[in-house]
Scaffold this active site. Structure first.
Site, mmCIF file in Angstrom:
data_model
loop_
_atom_site.group_PDB
_atom_site.id
_atom_site.type_symbol
_atom_site.label_atom_id
_atom_site.label_comp_id
_atom_site.label_asym_id
_atom_site.label_seq_id
_atom_site.Cartn_x
_atom_site.Cartn_y
_atom_site.Cartn_z
ATOM 1 N N ARG A 29 0.840 -1.211 0.000
ATOM 2 C CA ARG A 29 0.000 0.000 0.000
ATOM 3 C C ARG A 29 0.870 1.254 0.000
ATOM 4 N NH1 ARG A 29 -5.045 -1.881 0.244
ATOM 5 N NH2 ARG A 29 -5.170 -3.970 1.157
ATOM 6 N N ASP A 30 0.443 2.222 -0.821
ATOM 7 C CA ASP A 30 1.162 3.491 -0.875
ATOM 8 C C ASP A 30 1.026 4.192 0.479
ATOM 9 O OD1 ASP A 30 2.065 5.496 -3.489
ATOM 10 O OD2 ASP A 30 1.720 6.425 -1.528
ATOM 11 N N ILE A 31 2.133 4.745 0.955
ATOM 12 C CA ILE A 31 2.175 5.394 2.264
ATOM 13 C C ILE A 31 1.373 6.699 2.279
ATOM 14 C CG2 ILE A 31 4.240 6.844 1.985
ATOM 15 C CD1 ILE A 31 5.270 5.588 4.629
ATOM 16 N N ASN A 87 4.411 6.484 -13.732
ATOM 17 C CA ASN A 87 5.075 7.756 -14.003
ATOM 18 C C ASN A 87 6.488 7.482 -14.504
ATOM 19 O OD1 ASN A 87 2.855 9.284 -13.058
ATOM 20 N ND2 ASN A 87 3.560 9.071 -10.946
ATOM 21 N N HIS A 100 7.431 1.258 -10.986
ATOM 22 C CA HIS A 100 6.276 0.770 -10.224
ATOM 23 C C HIS A 100 4.980 1.210 -10.878
ATOM 24 C CE1 HIS A 100 7.622 4.668 -8.622
ATOM 25 N NE2 HIS A 100 6.338 4.936 -8.435
ATOM 26 N N HIS A 102 1.141 2.187 -10.215
ATOM 27 C CA HIS A 102 0.166 2.620 -9.212
ATOM 28 C C HIS A 102 -1.184 2.006 -9.583
ATOM 29 C CE1 HIS A 102 2.419 6.202 -7.495
ATOM 30 N NE2 HIS A 102 3.059 6.058 -8.644
HETATM 31 P P1 AMP Z 1 6.113 8.079 -8.038
HETATM 32 O O1 AMP Z 1 5.885 9.530 -7.682
HETATM 33 O O2 AMP Z 1 5.329 7.620 -9.234
HETATM 34 O O3 AMP Z 1 7.584 7.782 -8.137
HETATM 35 O O4 AMP Z 1 5.495 7.250 -6.836
HETATM 36 C C1 AMP Z 1 6.169 7.014 -5.640
HETATM 37 C C2 AMP Z 1 5.121 6.639 -4.624
HETATM 38 O O5 AMP Z 1 5.758 5.957 -3.568
HETATM 39 C C3 AMP Z 1 4.370 7.823 -4.014
HETATM 40 O O6 AMP Z 1 2.981 7.686 -4.268
HETATM 41 C C4 AMP Z 1 4.712 7.728 -2.526
HETATM 42 O O7 AMP Z 1 3.622 8.074 -1.692
HETATM 43 C C5 AMP Z 1 5.081 6.269 -2.383
HETATM 44 N N1 AMP Z 1 5.986 5.951 -1.278
HETATM 45 C C6 AMP Z 1 7.140 6.588 -0.941
HETATM 46 N N2 AMP Z 1 7.731 5.989 0.113
HETATM 47 C C7 AMP Z 1 6.941 4.936 0.441
HETATM 48 C C8 AMP Z 1 7.006 3.923 1.442
HETATM 49 N N3 AMP Z 1 8.010 3.868 2.334
HETATM 50 N N4 AMP Z 1 6.002 3.012 1.500
HETATM 51 C C9 AMP Z 1 4.978 3.052 0.614
HETATM 52 N N5 AMP Z 1 4.868 3.973 -0.362
HETATM 53 C C10 AMP Z 1 5.831 4.910 -0.450
#
Ligand code: AMP
Ligand code: ZN
Length: 114
Positions: A29-31, A87, A100, A102
C-alpha cells in the site's frame, strides 16, 4: 551500490503494508494514498524507469499488469473501475526511480489527467 527505498522494502529492511509477493513482483500500500485503494506493484528486480526497459523485461512488465488485475479483484474495485499509472521521469511525477505501477481505485475519478 546503494539500494533504493523500494529495493529495501522488497528485502524487508524498510517495513510496508504488504499486499502480494511472488518470485517476480511485490505489491504494497502506498504510504500517502491518493485514492481509497492505492497500491504499488513493482518488480523485485531494480529497474530505474520505463526508459531503460529491455526486450527481456517484457514478460516481467506483463506480469505487473496481470498482478494488478488480480489485486483489483481481491480489493473489490475491479467492477467499479480503477486506474493504472506508471510515471516515467521527474517531469511526469516520478519520485522513486524503481519502476512501479500505481493501482488506484475505490472512488469515481475524473478524466483527463495531467
Ligand atoms: P512516483 O511519484 O510515481 O515515483 O510514486 C512514488 C510513490 O511511492 C508515491 O505515491 C509515494 O507516496 C510512495 N511511497 C514513498 N515511500 C513509500 C514507502 N516507504 N512506503 C509506501 N509507499 C511509499
Ligand atoms: Zn530499487
Amino acid at each position: 551500490m546503494t539500494k533504493c527505498i523500494f529495493c529495501k522494502i522488497i528485502t524487508g529492511e524498510i517495513p510496508s503494508a504488504n499486499v502480494y509477493r511472488d518470485e517476480q513482483v511485490t505489491a504494497f500500500r502506498d504510504i500517502n494514498p491518493a485514492a481509497p485503494t492505492h497500491i504499488l506493484i513493482l518488480p523485485n528486480k531494480h529497474i530505474d524507469s520505463v526508459n531503460v526497459l529491455i526486450d527481456d523485461d517484457e514478460q516481467l512488465i506483463g506480469h505487473l499488469f496481470t498482478t494488478a488485475k488480480n489485486i483489483a479483484a481481491q480489493e473489490g474495485i475491479a467492477e467499479g473501475g480503477y486506474r493504472l499509472i506508471m510515471n516515467t521521469g521527474a517531469g511526469a511525477g516520478q519520485t522513486i526511480f524503481h519502476i512501479h505501477l500505481h493501482l488506484l481505485g475505490g472512488a469515481p475519478m475524473k478524466h483527463p489527467m495531467g
